[in-house]
Enzyme design. Sequence first.
Site, PDB file in Angstrom:
ATOM      1  CG  HIS A 116      -1.923   0.951   1.353  1.00  0.00           C
ATOM      2  ND1 HIS A 116      -1.876   2.004   2.227  1.00  0.00           N
ATOM      3  CD2 HIS A 116      -3.082   1.067   0.679  1.00  0.00           C
ATOM      4  CE1 HIS A 116      -2.967   2.723   2.101  1.00  0.00           C
ATOM      5  NE2 HIS A 116      -3.731   2.174   1.161  1.00  0.00           N
ATOM      6  CB  SER A 140      -7.179  -0.089  -2.906  1.00  0.00           C
ATOM      7  OG  SER A 140      -8.518   0.212  -3.070  1.00  0.00           O
ATOM      8  CG  ASP A 174      -4.968  12.390  -3.616  1.00  0.00           C
ATOM      9  OD1 ASP A 174      -5.187  11.305  -4.163  1.00  0.00           O
ATOM     10  OD2 ASP A 174      -4.318  12.513  -2.560  1.00  0.00           O
ATOM     11  CG  MET A 175     -10.890  11.459  -6.860  1.00  0.00           C
ATOM     12  SD  MET A 175     -12.567  11.687  -7.472  1.00  0.00           S
ATOM     13  CE  MET A 175     -12.765  10.256  -8.534  1.00  0.00           C
ATOM     14  CB  ALA A 176     -11.310   7.076  -2.716  1.00  0.00           C
ATOM     15  CE  LYS A 224     -22.139  10.738 -15.811  1.00  0.00           C
ATOM     16  NZ  LYS A 224     -22.469  12.162 -15.838  1.00  0.00           N
ATOM     17  N   GLY A 306      -7.049  20.659  -3.697  1.00  0.00           N
ATOM     18  CA  GLY A 306      -5.803  20.677  -2.925  1.00  0.00           C
ATOM     19  C   GLY A 306      -5.692  21.884  -2.007  1.00  0.00           C
TER      20      GLY A 306
HETATM   21  P1  NAI Z   1     -11.571  13.787  -0.466  1.00  0.00           P
HETATM   22  O1  NAI Z   1     -12.969  13.387  -0.771  1.00  0.00           O
HETATM   23  O2  NAI Z   1     -11.287  14.349   0.866  1.00  0.00           O
HETATM   24  O3  NAI Z   1     -11.072  14.839  -1.552  1.00  0.00           O
HETATM   25  C1  NAI Z   1     -11.109  14.551  -2.935  1.00  0.00           C
HETATM   26  C2  NAI Z   1     -10.612  15.746  -3.722  1.00  0.00           C
HETATM   27  O4  NAI Z   1     -11.582  16.783  -3.664  1.00  0.00           O
HETATM   28  C3  NAI Z   1      -9.306  16.369  -3.187  1.00  0.00           C
HETATM   29  O5  NAI Z   1      -8.473  16.686  -4.265  1.00  0.00           O
HETATM   30  C4  NAI Z   1      -9.753  17.625  -2.472  1.00  0.00           C
HETATM   31  O6  NAI Z   1      -8.757  18.642  -2.554  1.00  0.00           O
HETATM   32  C5  NAI Z   1     -10.967  18.001  -3.283  1.00  0.00           C
HETATM   33  N1  NAI Z   1     -11.932  18.757  -2.485  1.00  0.00           N
HETATM   34  C6  NAI Z   1     -12.533  18.371  -1.339  1.00  0.00           C
HETATM   35  N2  NAI Z   1     -13.384  19.324  -0.923  1.00  0.00           N
HETATM   36  C7  NAI Z   1     -13.300  20.339  -1.811  1.00  0.00           C
HETATM   37  C8  NAI Z   1     -13.952  21.603  -1.960  1.00  0.00           C
HETATM   38  N3  NAI Z   1     -14.833  22.039  -1.070  1.00  0.00           N
HETATM   39  N4  NAI Z   1     -13.629  22.365  -3.018  1.00  0.00           N
HETATM   40  C9  NAI Z   1     -12.732  21.940  -3.935  1.00  0.00           C
HETATM   41  N5  NAI Z   1     -12.092  20.763  -3.880  1.00  0.00           N
HETATM   42  C10 NAI Z   1     -12.386  19.976  -2.828  1.00  0.00           C
HETATM   43  O7  NAI Z   1     -10.569  12.556  -0.732  1.00  0.00           O
HETATM   44  P2  NAI Z   1     -10.856  10.987  -0.604  1.00  0.00           P
HETATM   45  O8  NAI Z   1     -11.603  10.525  -1.809  1.00  0.00           O
HETATM   46  O9  NAI Z   1     -11.446  10.714   0.735  1.00  0.00           O
HETATM   47  O10 NAI Z   1      -9.364  10.397  -0.665  1.00  0.00           O
HETATM   48  C11 NAI Z   1      -8.482  10.618   0.436  1.00  0.00           C
HETATM   49  C12 NAI Z   1      -7.111  10.042   0.166  1.00  0.00           C
HETATM   50  O11 NAI Z   1      -7.170   8.626   0.143  1.00  0.00           O
HETATM   51  C13 NAI Z   1      -6.433  10.431  -1.144  1.00  0.00           C
HETATM   52  O12 NAI Z   1      -5.152  10.923  -0.814  1.00  0.00           O
HETATM   53  C14 NAI Z   1      -6.300   9.126  -1.931  1.00  0.00           C
HETATM   54  O13 NAI Z   1      -5.142   9.059  -2.743  1.00  0.00           O
HETATM   55  C15 NAI Z   1      -6.225   8.136  -0.790  1.00  0.00           C
HETATM   56  N6  NAI Z   1      -6.589   6.781  -1.164  1.00  0.00           N
HETATM   57  C16 NAI Z   1      -5.588   5.851  -1.264  1.00  0.00           C
HETATM   58  C17 NAI Z   1      -5.881   4.542  -1.561  1.00  0.00           C
HETATM   59  C18 NAI Z   1      -4.776   3.536  -1.697  1.00  0.00           C
HETATM   60  O14 NAI Z   1      -5.069   2.359  -1.853  1.00  0.00           O
HETATM   61  N7  NAI Z   1      -3.528   3.910  -1.668  1.00  0.00           N
HETATM   62  C19 NAI Z   1      -7.270   4.087  -1.766  1.00  0.00           C
HETATM   63  C20 NAI Z   1      -8.242   5.159  -1.671  1.00  0.00           C
HETATM   64  C21 NAI Z   1      -7.908   6.455  -1.369  1.00  0.00           C
END
Ligand code: NAI
Length: 350
Positions: A116, A140, A174-176, A224, A306
Site C-alpha cells: 500500500h 486497492s 486526489d480522490m478515491a 461514471k 488541494g
Molecule cells: P476527499 O474526498 O477528501 O477529496 C477529494 C478531492 O476533492 C481532493 O483533491 C480535495 O482537494 C478536493 N476537495 C474536497 N473538498 C473540496 C472543496 N470544497 N472544493 C474543492 N475541492 C475539494 O478525498 P478521498 O476521496 O477521501 O481520498 C483521500 C485520500 O485517500 C487520497 O489521498 C487518496 O489518494 C487516498 N486513497 C488511497 C488509496 C490507496 O489504496 N492507496 C485508496 C483510496 C484512497
Amino acid sequence: MHVEKTKLFELMKNKFVKAGVNEKTANAMAEVLVWADHRGIHSHGAVRVEYYAERIAKGGITNSPEYKFEKTGPSSAVLDADNGAGHEAARYAMERAIEIAEENGVAVVGIKHMSHSGALGYFTEMAAKQNMVALSVCQSDPMVVPFGGTEAYFGTNPIAFSAPSNDNRIITFDMATTVQAWGKVLDARSKGEKIPDTWAVDKNGAPTTDSKDVHALVPVAGPKGYGLMMMVDVLSGSLLGLPFGKHVSSMYHDLTKGRDLGQLHIVINPRYFTEIEVFKKQISTMLDELKEQPAAPGYGEIYYPGERGLLRAKKYDEAGGIEIVDDIYEYLISDDIHYDRFHGKNKFAE
Ligand code: NAI
C-alpha cells in the site's frame, strides 16, 4: 492533541524501524504519512502506522526490498518493488518518471509487486514541483459494488493529478473513486449513527442508512465512478500483469504475504507541448478566476483542488503541530510495535 511535524515523523519512523524495515524505507513511509496528516488526509496518516507495523513484523512488507527497474522503451519503465513499502516504491518510480519526462517529454512508469502506498497526491506533487503534470492511479482491495451490483468487485481505486502554476500554488486533485471511505462508515458505526443513503449498500445491493448493515461501498457518481475505478484497475493491474478486480489481495486477510499491488504514474513535461511559462501562467489565472467566482449560498468561497489541504496545513503549523487522535499518539509513543489486531480480518478490518 497537536504533535509537531518533525516529532510525528520521528515517532512513525522509529515504529517502522522497530517493526523491521531499514531506515531508508522507514523514512519514505513516515514522510508520505506525515504529508497526508499535515493536509488533513487523516485516513492515510498516523492511523495506518499500527497496521503497517504489524504487516512489516509479520513479513508482509519486505524489510529491505531489492528493486528491479527496467526501461521498457524511450518513455516507459516498470519497477518490480519486491513487495516493499508502496510509499518508497512509488516515490522511487516517480523520481525515475520525472527524469524520463525531462528527457523524452512523457513518462509512463508502472510499479508492480508493491505494498500500500498511501495518499497518491504526494507522488503527483513531486512532479508538479519539477514543473511537470502528473497522474497516478493504483489498485486497492475489493470493497465496492459495480454499479447496480450486490457484491464487492473493485477497490476504492484512487486517482491523483497535479499541475504547477507560476506562483507557489499546485493543483492537486486526489480522490478515491468511492463516495466515501470505509473509515467514515466505521466512525458512524462506532457512534451508533446513521449514514447518508448515498455511501453504501446492504447485502441485497440496496442503499442503506444503517451503518451496521453496510455490505459494500458504492462508486462515486454511479456508473461514471464505476467506469473510473475500472479504468484505474486496468491501468495499474492488468497493464502490469497483476491480479485484477476481486482478485486483488485483501489488506488484512494475510499479513505474512506481500500484497502484489500495482500503481501507474504518467508524467507529462509541458515543455514538449507548449511554452512552459505560458502554461504555468494560465494555471495561475485559472485559479485566480476560480477564487473570484461567486460562491453559492452556504459555501463561503470556491476552493481549487488541494487548497483546503494547504489551508489545513497552515492551521496546523500555526497551532504548533498536526492534530492526532489521543489513542494513536499513545500507541506512537509506546514501546509496543503492534497489538495483533489486523491479521486474518475481513475486508473491513472486522
Ligand atoms: P476527499 O474526498 O477528501 O477529496 C477529494 C478531492 O476533492 C481532493 O483533491 C480535495 O482537494 C478536493 N476537495 C474536497 N473538498 C473540496 C472543496 N470544497 N472544493 C474543492 N475541492 C475539494 O478525498 P478521498 O476521496 O477521501 O481520498 C483521500 C485520500 O485517500 C487520497 O489521498 C487518496 O489518494 C487516498 N486513497 C488511497 C488509496 C490507496 O489504496 N492507496 C485508496 C483510496 C484512497
